[in-house]
Design a protein around this motif. Structure first.
Motif, PDB file in Angstrom:
ATOM      1  N   TRP A  99    -101.583  10.235 -42.601  1.00 15.35           N
ATOM      2  CA  TRP A  99    -101.436   8.853 -43.022  1.00 15.35           C
ATOM      3  C   TRP A  99    -101.788   8.401 -44.623  1.00 15.35           C
ATOM      4  O   TRP A  99    -101.502   7.196 -44.917  1.00 15.35           O
ATOM      5  CB  TRP A  99    -102.121   7.840 -41.873  1.00 15.35           C
ATOM      6  N   ASN A 100    -102.552   9.300 -44.858  1.00 18.84           N
ATOM      7  CA  ASN A 100    -103.035   9.028 -46.419  1.00 18.84           C
ATOM      8  C   ASN A 100    -101.702   9.049 -47.355  1.00 18.84           C
ATOM      9  O   ASN A 100    -101.782   8.278 -48.277  1.00 18.84           O
ATOM     10  CB  ASN A 100    -103.928  10.195 -46.997  1.00 18.84           C
ATOM     11  N   TRP A 101    -100.766   9.756 -46.922  1.00 21.18           N
ATOM     12  CA  TRP A 101     -99.575   9.805 -47.985  1.00 21.18           C
ATOM     13  C   TRP A 101     -98.405   8.543 -47.224  1.00 21.18           C
ATOM     14  O   TRP A 101     -97.352   8.876 -47.862  1.00 21.18           O
ATOM     15  CB  TRP A 101     -98.903  11.156 -47.773  1.00 21.18           C
ATOM     16  N   TRP A 102     -98.680   8.098 -46.245  1.00 19.19           N
ATOM     17  CA  TRP A 102     -97.725   7.113 -45.776  1.00 19.19           C
ATOM     18  C   TRP A 102     -97.242   5.802 -46.883  1.00 19.19           C
ATOM     19  O   TRP A 102     -97.806   5.473 -47.653  1.00 19.19           O
ATOM     20  CB  TRP A 102     -98.174   6.265 -44.629  1.00 19.19           C
ATOM     21  N   ALA A 103     -95.910   5.615 -46.822  1.00 20.27           N
ATOM     22  CA  ALA A 103     -95.304   4.723 -47.620  1.00 20.27           C
ATOM     23  C   ALA A 103     -93.960   4.406 -46.819  1.00 20.27           C
ATOM     24  O   ALA A 103     -93.310   5.260 -46.113  1.00 20.27           O
ATOM     25  CB  ALA A 103     -94.907   5.166 -49.032  1.00 20.27           C
ATOM     26  N   PRO A 104     -93.478   2.941 -46.878  1.00 22.37           N
ATOM     27  CA  PRO A 104     -92.195   2.750 -46.368  1.00 22.37           C
ATOM     28  C   PRO A 104     -91.456   3.554 -46.837  1.00 22.37           C
ATOM     29  O   PRO A 104     -91.324   3.981 -48.153  1.00 22.37           O
ATOM     30  CB  PRO A 104     -91.938   1.236 -46.792  1.00 22.37           C
ATOM     31  N   MET A 105     -90.006   3.886 -46.222  1.00 19.05           N
ATOM     32  CA  MET A 105     -89.046   4.716 -46.326  1.00 19.05           C
ATOM     33  C   MET A 105     -88.470   4.262 -47.703  1.00 19.05           C
ATOM     34  O   MET A 105     -88.226   5.147 -48.348  1.00 19.05           O
ATOM     35  CB  MET A 105     -87.929   4.745 -45.417  1.00 19.05           C
ATOM     36  N   TRP A 106     -88.098   2.855 -47.902  1.00 26.30           N
ATOM     37  CA  TRP A 106     -87.537   2.439 -48.930  1.00 26.30           C
ATOM     38  C   TRP A 106     -88.331   2.777 -50.255  1.00 26.30           C
ATOM     39  O   TRP A 106     -87.535   2.974 -51.240  1.00 26.30           O
ATOM     40  CB  TRP A 106     -87.260   0.967 -49.036  1.00 26.30           C
ATOM     41  N   LEU A 107     -89.791   2.570 -50.015  1.00 26.01           N
ATOM     42  CA  LEU A 107     -90.258   2.832 -51.184  1.00 26.01           C
ATOM     43  C   LEU A 107     -90.525   4.394 -51.526  1.00 26.01           C
ATOM     44  O   LEU A 107     -90.722   4.674 -52.683  1.00 26.01           O
ATOM     45  CB  LEU A 107     -91.885   2.555 -50.950  1.00 26.01           C
ATOM     46  N   ARG A 108     -90.445   5.086 -50.624  1.00 25.80           N
ATOM     47  CA  ARG A 108     -90.370   6.732 -50.895  1.00 25.80           C
ATOM     48  C   ARG A 108     -89.374   7.002 -51.650  1.00 25.80           C
ATOM     49  O   ARG A 108     -89.296   7.874 -52.596  1.00 25.80           O
ATOM     50  CB  ARG A 108     -90.548   7.300 -49.563  1.00 25.80           C
ATOM     51  N   ARG A 109     -88.078   6.246 -51.206  1.00 27.02           N
ATOM     52  CA  ARG A 109     -86.898   6.729 -51.992  1.00 27.02           C
ATOM     53  C   ARG A 109     -86.922   6.167 -53.475  1.00 27.02           C
ATOM     54  O   ARG A 109     -86.538   6.728 -54.398  1.00 27.02           O
ATOM     55  CB  ARG A 109     -85.635   5.826 -51.336  1.00 27.02           C
ATOM     56  N   VAL A 110     -87.620   5.102 -53.812  1.00 29.41           N
ATOM     57  CA  VAL A 110     -88.048   4.652 -55.202  1.00 29.41           C
ATOM     58  C   VAL A 110     -88.915   5.587 -55.725  1.00 29.41           C
ATOM     59  O   VAL A 110     -88.372   6.048 -56.890  1.00 29.41           O
ATOM     60  CB  VAL A 110     -88.586   3.164 -55.099  1.00 29.41           C
ATOM     61  N   HIS A 111     -89.870   6.034 -55.182  1.00 33.95           N
ATOM     62  CA  HIS A 111     -90.800   6.906 -55.698  1.00 33.95           C
ATOM     63  C   HIS A 111     -90.188   8.268 -56.267  1.00 33.95           C
ATOM     64  O   HIS A 111     -90.177   8.747 -57.070  1.00 33.95           O
ATOM     65  CB  HIS A 111     -91.998   7.317 -54.885  1.00 33.95           C
ATOM     66  N   ASP A 112     -88.908   8.626 -55.019  1.00 30.75           N
ATOM     67  CA  ASP A 112     -88.329  10.095 -55.691  1.00 30.75           C
ATOM     68  C   ASP A 112     -87.593   9.895 -56.913  1.00 30.75           C
ATOM     69  O   ASP A 112     -87.363  11.063 -57.296  1.00 30.75           O
ATOM     70  CB  ASP A 112     -87.518  10.455 -54.211  1.00 30.75           C
ATOM     71  N   ARG A 113     -87.285   8.720 -57.195  1.00 29.01           N
ATOM     72  CA  ARG A 113     -86.410   8.394 -58.658  1.00 29.01           C
ATOM     73  C   ARG A 113     -87.199   8.414 -59.613  1.00 29.01           C
ATOM     74  O   ARG A 113     -86.871   8.721 -60.688  1.00 29.01           O
ATOM     75  CB  ARG A 113     -85.310   7.140 -58.191  1.00 29.01           C
ATOM     76  N   VAL A 114     -88.508   7.327 -59.640  1.00 32.23           N
ATOM     77  CA  VAL A 114     -89.331   7.024 -60.710  1.00 32.23           C
ATOM     78  C   VAL A 114     -90.571   7.916 -60.656  1.00 32.23           C
ATOM     79  O   VAL A 114     -91.184   7.958 -61.861  1.00 32.23           O
ATOM     80  CB  VAL A 114     -89.359   5.707 -60.604  1.00 32.23           C
ATOM     81  N   GLY A 115     -91.003   8.452 -59.621  1.00 32.51           N
ATOM     82  CA  GLY A 115     -92.368   9.037 -59.479  1.00 32.51           C
ATOM     83  C   GLY A 115     -92.315  10.533 -60.240  1.00 32.51           C
ATOM     84  O   GLY A 115     -91.171  10.897 -60.768  1.00 32.51           O
ATOM     85  N   VAL A 116     -93.239  11.069 -60.227  1.00 28.88           N
ATOM     86  CA  VAL A 116     -93.565  12.547 -60.796  1.00 28.88           C
ATOM     87  C   VAL A 116     -94.211  13.405 -59.729  1.00 28.88           C
ATOM     88  O   VAL A 116     -94.766  13.094 -58.782  1.00 28.88           O
ATOM     89  CB  VAL A 116     -94.045  12.539 -62.059  1.00 28.88           C
ATOM     90  N   SER A 117     -93.903  14.696 -59.921  1.00 31.74           N
ATOM     91  CA  SER A 117     -94.625  15.631 -59.133  1.00 31.74           C
ATOM     92  C   SER A 117     -95.833  16.284 -60.014  1.00 31.74           C
ATOM     93  O   SER A 117     -95.442  16.445 -61.148  1.00 31.74           O
ATOM     94  CB  SER A 117     -93.612  16.772 -58.650  1.00 31.74           C
ATOM     95  N   GLU A 118     -96.629  16.750 -59.282  1.00 33.87           N
ATOM     96  CA  GLU A 118     -97.983  17.167 -60.164  1.00 33.87           C
ATOM     97  C   GLU A 118     -97.822  18.840 -59.928  1.00 33.87           C
ATOM     98  O   GLU A 118     -98.871  19.449 -60.625  1.00 33.87           O
ATOM     99  CB  GLU A 118     -99.235  16.740 -59.741  1.00 33.87           C
TER     100      GLU A 118
END
Length: 706
Positions: A685-704
């Motif tokens: 649950w540490n990594w939980w986010a609403p599905m729509w926000l996860r889709r946004v992150h997949d576009r604008v976020g970054v991978s470490e």
């Protein structure tokens, strides 16, 4: 929703990641390190030549009240009508031995009147025992306060019978004291930092934080030279620039070097090792700098120049430190390569932190509860903090301005000045109304003597109200509030000035701006952490843990300074409270640095998770890889900033001590116990986010991941 799937786990194609101007710049720095070092040397030389003198150009006065406050406008109204400052800027304490009569006083007044910028000098009372007398000098409104104060000090430099004080002289001596404190702090901290850097970085790698630190400080000075032309920066920002600049330089280079050494073990001394280091640790440094910068930048929300100076300076330092680390590190990696490899592997330390993490996660609920409870107890003193204004006790004992202040407090019934000044704007024929207002104000509780309205010209009148006690004390503040209420009820255009009015206006400005500042601090911090992790839970948890750390640091300075503990050891004069601007600066700084260390730990946990590690194993691996590094960085940063606890100016001490305590608590308690306990408790649950926000992150976020 599959909660076990990592958010933001997309991987950019290697060619896309490694192409472009940034990669070409990185290759140029790595492939031609000697040429790059020449360019770096030229930059540092230019920054030193053009930025170094900025210390002498910074503001040494004011900044603790909003520029549009009634108290400030009252001063401006009086200055516009008279061409004079409304209160004496220079006060002379003249020894009057028996038999000298008024000769010594007249001579001192004559000398002071001849100082450029002094409009007039007047005798202003005699000590109760007759051993001394006061001469007050009123400055021209157009005079340069610092230059006039210095000229007054120089005029009596050879006269042992005269001490020079007053507000203008106090500001001058505070600026000079800051420069002395900086020199002493550097003298004390620098050898310790060098020794610790040799132990932590090892061998020639210890050069890296030194080079980055010098580049950061001088680069920040260069940037502030331009900013100071547009917006006056307070001289008190120098302490923050040097302490935070050195601290962040050490942090960033230590994390970059640690990751590079890991890649040396995997890839050898290749360009690929540098690329991986900069893509992982380098990206984390960018996130860290962003969190520090946005946290400190929230101080610009407050209208006081002192806080805005600290906010601007802190944000610039964070950005410059990250840029310096990201430029200098590849140069050093290209220059020395395999020579920077670890002499011995750090498996023991990694294993120790790994085992600690698993031990904590075996009883996460109990450990989280106990740790949080202890931190709440340590933070409790902050809830009873009393805010007090900047007063004469801020000047270190031994300085002439402090000698004059102490003598006035102990030897005189009255200073000859008034703590509450009212500037009234009235038209022709308003004599009676103004006189009536002065009479009503004189009858208010706390006013000790009848006051008359004095016409200054241009439809401006001045009423000086004598009040017992400290000029910014409770009685004076009560009178200010009552006079303002009286003016509102009577429809009189009256502005109230003086130390008490300044303090009230400062508190009102803080109260008005605090919700917006806190909201921005939380929102921007959570935004940066979301971009990094893709989670909405981790940013919320980070904010809560940071708040606990801030509470502990603020509780410590309340317990020490408000309660008057260690006064002889630290060399300060207790005044029963803490200056409010210190509270805000310390809170923002500790919050920023707590997020800073959290970013490094979360980056490695997220990387381990993206490699396929189970939840608790990823936490243990992340802590194992960063535990010893974070604690070492915290110790070095605590030395860099904590060195300013040696300052003879109490509120600089408070910022240094609060920050050092906050950094150490965060590294040794929060990151060691609270973070693994809470992450172990929440699991996926540490990594939980609403599905729509996860889709946004997949576009604008970054991978470490590497």
């Amino acid at each position: 929703m599959n909660l076990t799937q990592p958010t933001g786990s997309h991987v950019t194609p290697p060619d896309a990641r490694e192409s472009g101007p940034l990669r070409r710049l990185l290759r140029a720095l790595y492939a031609h390190p000697r040429r790059a070092l020449v360019g770096l040397f030229l930059f540092v030389a230019v920054a030193g030549a053009f930025g170094g003198p900025v210390a002498g150009a910074l503001e040494t006065e004011g900044g603790f009240a909003p520029p549009d406050a009634d108290s400030v406008r009252a001063v401006e109204r009086i200055e516009a009508a008279t061409g004079l400052e409304p209160s004496p800027g220079v006060v002379l304490l003249v020894e009057t031995p028996p038999g000298t009569g008024d000769d010594a006083v007249d001579a001192a007044a004559g000398t002071l009147a001849g100082v450029e910028g002094i409009a007039r000098a007047d005798a202003a009372g005699t000590a109760l025992d007759g051993s001394s007398a006061l001469v007050i000098g009123t400055l021209e409104a157009s005079a340069n306060e610092e230059e006039t104060a210095q000229a007054a000090v120089d005029a009596f430099a050879e006269d042992d019978g005269v001490e020079v004080g007053g507000g203008a002289v106090a500001s001058l001596q505070l600026g000079q004291q800051i420069e002395q404190d900086l020199g002493r702090a550097e003298l004390l901290a620098f050898p310790v930092l060098v020794l610790l850097s040799l132990l932590v970085f090892g061998g020639r790698a210890a050069v890296l934080p030194l080079v980055v630190g010098i580049t950061t400080v001088l680069g920040t000075f260069l940037a502030l030279t331009g900013i100071n032309e547009l917006y006056g920066i307070s001289v008190f920002a120098l302490n923050l620039i040097i302490g935070l600049g050195l601290g962040l330089a050490i942090d960033y280079t230590l994390f970059l070097l640690t990751r590079y050494r890991e890649e040396l073990d995997r890839q050898g001394a290749t360009f690929g090792a540098v690329v991986t280091t900069m893509r992982t640790a380098g990206r984390t440094v960018v996130f860290s700098a962003a969190t520090v910068a946005v946290a400190l930048a929230t101080l610009v929300v407050f209208p006081m120049g002192f806080l805005r100076s600290m906010g601007v300076s802190g944000a610039v330092v964070a950005v410059v430190a990250a840029a310096a680390a990201l430029v200098v590190s590849p140069i050093v990696f290209g220059l020395w390569g395999a020579k920077l490899a670890r002499r011995r592997r750090n498996d023991a330390a990694e294993g120790r932190w790994y085992r600690i993490s698993h031990a904590v996660m075996r009883r996460p609920g109990a450990i989280a509860a106990v740790t949080a409870a202890i931190m709440l107890v340590l933070a409790a003193p902050a809830l009873r903090s009393e805010w007090t204004p900047v007063d004469g006790t801020i000047v270190p004992p031994g300085q002439s301005a402090r000698v004059v202040t102490d003598a006035i407090d102990s030897d005189y019934d009255s200073t000859g000045t008034t703590p509450v000044t009212v500037a009234i704007a009235a038209g022709d024929g308003a004599d009676g109304d103004v006189a009536g207002f002065a009479s009503e104000a004189s009858s208010l509780p706390g006013v000790t003597a009848p006051a008359e309205a004095v016409e200054l010209g241009d439809g401006t009148w001045q009423v000086d109200l004598e009040v017992d006690g400290d000029p910014a004390g409770a009685d004076a503040r009560s009178v200010v509030a009552e006079v303002r209420e009286l003016a509102e009820d009577s429809g009189t255009d009256a502005l109230v000035g003086g130390p008490a009015a300044d303090f009230i206006d400062q508190q009102d400005a803080i109260a008005d701006s605090l919700p917006l500042a806190v909201g921005l601090l939380v929102l921007l911090t959570m935004l940066v952490l979301w971009l990094m992790t893709g989670s909405v839970v981790l940013p919320v948890k980070a904010v809560v843990m940071n708040a606990l750390t801030v509470g502990v640091s603020l509780g410590a300075i309340t317990w020490i300074y408000q309660d008057g503990r260690f006064a002889d050891l630290l060399g300060y004069t207790p005044n029963g409270g803490v200056e409010p601007a210190n509270f805000l600066i310390a809170a923002a700084l500790v919050f920023a640095l707590s997020t800073d260390y959290g970013v490094f730990l979360l980056g490695r946990i997220k990387e381990a998770r993206e490699e396929g590690q189970p939840e608790r194993e990823a936490v243990a691996v992340g802590l194992g890889r960063t535990g010893s590094v974070v604690t070492a960085a915290a110790l070095l940063l605590a030395v860099a900033i904590g060195a300013f606890s040696t300052s003879e100016i109490s509120f600089i001490q408070q910022i240094g001590i609060a920050t050092a305590i906050g950094v150490l608590v965060d590294a040794f308690v929060v990151r060691s116990l609270l973070v693994p306990a809470l992450m172990g408790l929440l699991g996926k649950w540490n990594w939980w986010a609403p599905m729509w926000l996860r889709r946004v992150h997949d576009r604008v976020g970054v991978s470490e991941s590497a």
